[in-house]
Design a protein around this motif. Structure first.
Motif, short mmCIF file in Angstrom:
data_model
loop_
_atom_site.label_atom_id
_atom_site.label_comp_id
_atom_site.label_asym_id
_atom_site.label_seq_id
_atom_site.Cartn_x
_atom_site.Cartn_y
_atom_site.Cartn_z
N LEU A 1 -2.73 17.08 -15.57
CA LEU A 1 -3.07 18.50 -15.21
C LEU A 1 -3.71 18.30 -13.67
O LEU A 1 -3.32 19.04 -12.94
CB LEU A 1 -4.12 19.18 -16.17
N TYR A 2 -4.62 17.20 -13.62
CA TYR A 2 -4.85 17.13 -12.03
C TYR A 2 -3.83 16.66 -11.39
O TYR A 2 -3.83 17.26 -10.11
CB TYR A 2 -5.96 15.69 -12.14
N LEU A 3 -3.02 15.81 -11.60
CA LEU A 3 -1.87 15.63 -10.69
C LEU A 3 -1.01 16.80 -10.58
O LEU A 3 -0.54 17.12 -9.50
CB LEU A 3 -1.03 14.26 -11.43
N LEU B 1 2.24 17.11 -1.20
CA LEU B 1 1.16 17.63 -2.01
C LEU B 1 -0.03 18.04 -1.26
O LEU B 1 -0.18 17.38 0.13
CB LEU B 1 0.81 16.05 -2.78
N ALA B 2 -0.70 18.85 -1.67
CA ALA B 2 -2.08 19.24 -0.82
C ALA B 2 -2.94 19.77 -2.15
O ALA B 2 -2.32 20.28 -3.30
CB ALA B 2 -1.76 20.54 -0.23
N ALA B 3 -4.30 19.83 -1.97
CA ALA B 3 -5.33 20.35 -2.78
C ALA B 3 -5.52 21.60 -2.34
O ALA B 3 -6.64 22.09 -1.60
CB ALA B 3 -6.36 19.62 -2.73
N ALA C 1 -9.35 25.40 -8.21
CA ALA C 1 -9.54 26.12 -9.26
C ALA C 1 -9.28 25.36 -10.70
O ALA C 1 -9.95 25.59 -11.50
CB ALA C 1 -8.63 27.60 -9.63
N VAL C 2 -8.33 24.62 -10.69
CA VAL C 2 -8.04 23.54 -11.71
C VAL C 2 -9.06 22.61 -11.78
O VAL C 2 -9.45 22.28 -12.83
CB VAL C 2 -6.43 23.07 -11.73
N ASP C 3 -9.27 22.18 -10.75
CA ASP C 3 -10.35 21.11 -10.61
C ASP C 3 -11.84 21.83 -10.97
O ASP C 3 -12.56 21.05 -12.00
CB ASP C 3 -10.66 20.59 -9.37
N ASP C 4 -12.18 22.84 -10.64
CA ASP C 4 -13.42 23.67 -10.89
C ASP C 4 -13.35 23.55 -12.44
O ASP C 4 -14.56 23.56 -13.05
CB ASP C 4 -13.35 24.74 -10.41
N PHE C 5 -12.37 24.15 -13.19
CA PHE C 5 -12.29 24.46 -14.53
C PHE C 5 -12.38 23.00 -15.31
O PHE C 5 -13.20 23.13 -16.34
CB PHE C 5 -10.82 24.84 -15.01
N LEU C 6 -11.64 22.03 -15.03
CA LEU C 6 -11.77 20.84 -15.70
C LEU C 6 -13.07 20.29 -15.66
O LEU C 6 -13.51 19.45 -16.62
CB LEU C 6 -10.52 19.82 -15.23
N LEU D 1 -13.26 10.72 -16.05
CA LEU D 1 -12.49 9.44 -16.25
C LEU D 1 -11.09 9.68 -15.97
O LEU D 1 -10.39 9.01 -15.38
CB LEU D 1 -12.75 8.96 -17.88
N ALA D 2 -10.52 10.96 -16.45
CA ALA D 2 -9.04 11.31 -16.38
C ALA D 2 -9.19 11.49 -14.64
O ALA D 2 -7.86 10.94 -14.16
CB ALA D 2 -8.81 12.75 -16.87
N TYR D 3 -9.92 12.06 -14.12
CA TYR D 3 -9.71 12.33 -12.47
C TYR D 3 -9.84 10.55 -11.91
O TYR D 3 -9.20 10.48 -10.94
CB TYR D 3 -11.10 13.15 -12.20
#
Length: 314
Positions: free
Chosen positions: A38-40, A182-184, A190-195, A218-220
């Protein structure tokens, strides 16, 4: 006198017990790998925009994660018919969805091959990377075979298998090619904040702080370094991350498989009931030459593959 018709052989599904996929997908570290994916995936602006504009991600992220897990479970351990039906449902849903680029106003379909390929490769890379890096011994030849097997799952979601990486080398080349795009952006953040801090019932807040944040962290941390740079958050040194992945994998694998497999929807137990006890998946079989049937890519001990190594594309 008419000869009796022998009973039909049970359907092993798209992959079957002789595949690398059958063994690998039974590992409990697949859950952490799914979060890494999901992060990727969120780092591809067009792909993540399609998700954010067509689903209530913030309120249904758990549902999305579980639907992905069910799809992987069905396509790995279900019958061929069940896998094909699951793929048809995904393709049908995708044909009805579009997204809009807020900067240009361009409207595009979410099932563009470029976007489907990114989602596919981010998943396969994450599954393989996390499981290997957390202690599962897998020679390089079998890792390449795993990537090749998943041309099948790519076909299910609407991709031409000929256009999908079929080896770890091709997968690494794909990531090198797509990396400049790729870019954040806002959707990725928003995905990062949620996770990092998903909404939960107040009574479960302590568990979120104690368990979930460690899992998500750990996933990150297991992402490639360029992903950390794009997100703007540092991660521990690679050796520390590898040690934590190994410790987590060891702890999760200590839970008896039969206990873990009792969780719904019980794909593995149903597959074993259909095919017999000899079909029982176990990642340790990947390090045994007799575990995978003869065929292209069969690995032998001493073939030059370093099963203890891991690589991050890019």
């Amino acid at each position: 006198m008419t000869e009796p018709i022998p009973p039909a052989e049970p359907d092993p599904g798209l992959f079957g017990p002789a595949s690398v996929t059958w063994q690998l997908h039974s590992d409990p570290m697949m859950w952490i790998a799914g979060i890494r994916a999901l992060y990727l995936q969120a780092l591809h602006p067009r792909a993540v925009r399609g998700v954010m504009q067509n689903s209530d991600f913030r309120n249904d992220a758990w549902g999305r994660l579980m639907r992905t897990a069910r799809f992987v479970g069905t396509t790995t351990y279900g019958t061929t018919e069940a896998a094909e039906k699951a793929g048809a449902r995904v393709r049908k849903i995708h044909t009805m969805l579009t997204a809009t680029d807020p900067d240009t106003g361009e409207r595009y379909r979410v099932d563009e091959p470029e976007l489907l390929l990114w989602v596919h490769c981010a998943e396969i890379d994450s599954y393989l990377h996390v499981v290997r890096r957390s202690g599962i011994r897998m020679p390089d030849a079998l890792a390449a075979r795993y990537v090749d097997e998943h041309r099948q799952s790519a076909r299910l979601v609407g991709l031409d298998p000929a256009d999908v990486p079929g080896s770890t080398a091709e997968l690494a080349a794909y990531f090198a090619e797509v990396r400049p795009a790729l870019a954040a952006g806002p959707d990725a953040r928003a995905v990062d904040d949620f996770l990092r801090s998903p909404p939960t019932h107040p009574l479960l807040a302590p568990a979120r702080a104690l368990l979930w944040r460690r899992v998500a962290s750990l996933a990150y941390a297991s992402l490639p370094s360029y992903a950390h740079e794009l997100y703007g958050r540092a991660a521990p040194p690679p050796s520390t991350v590898t040690r934590r992945l190994t410790l987590t994998g060891t702890a999760l694998r200590a839970v008896p498989a039969r206990v873990r497999w009792q969780l719904p929807p019980k794909h593995i137990l149903r597959a074993m009931a259909r095919l017999g006890p000899g079909s029982r998946p176990a990642p340790y079989k990947l390090d045994r030459g007799d575990a995978i049937l003869d065929g292209p890519g069969r690995a032998q001990r001493g073939n030059g593959g370093d099963s203890g190594r891991w690589r991050t594309p890019g």
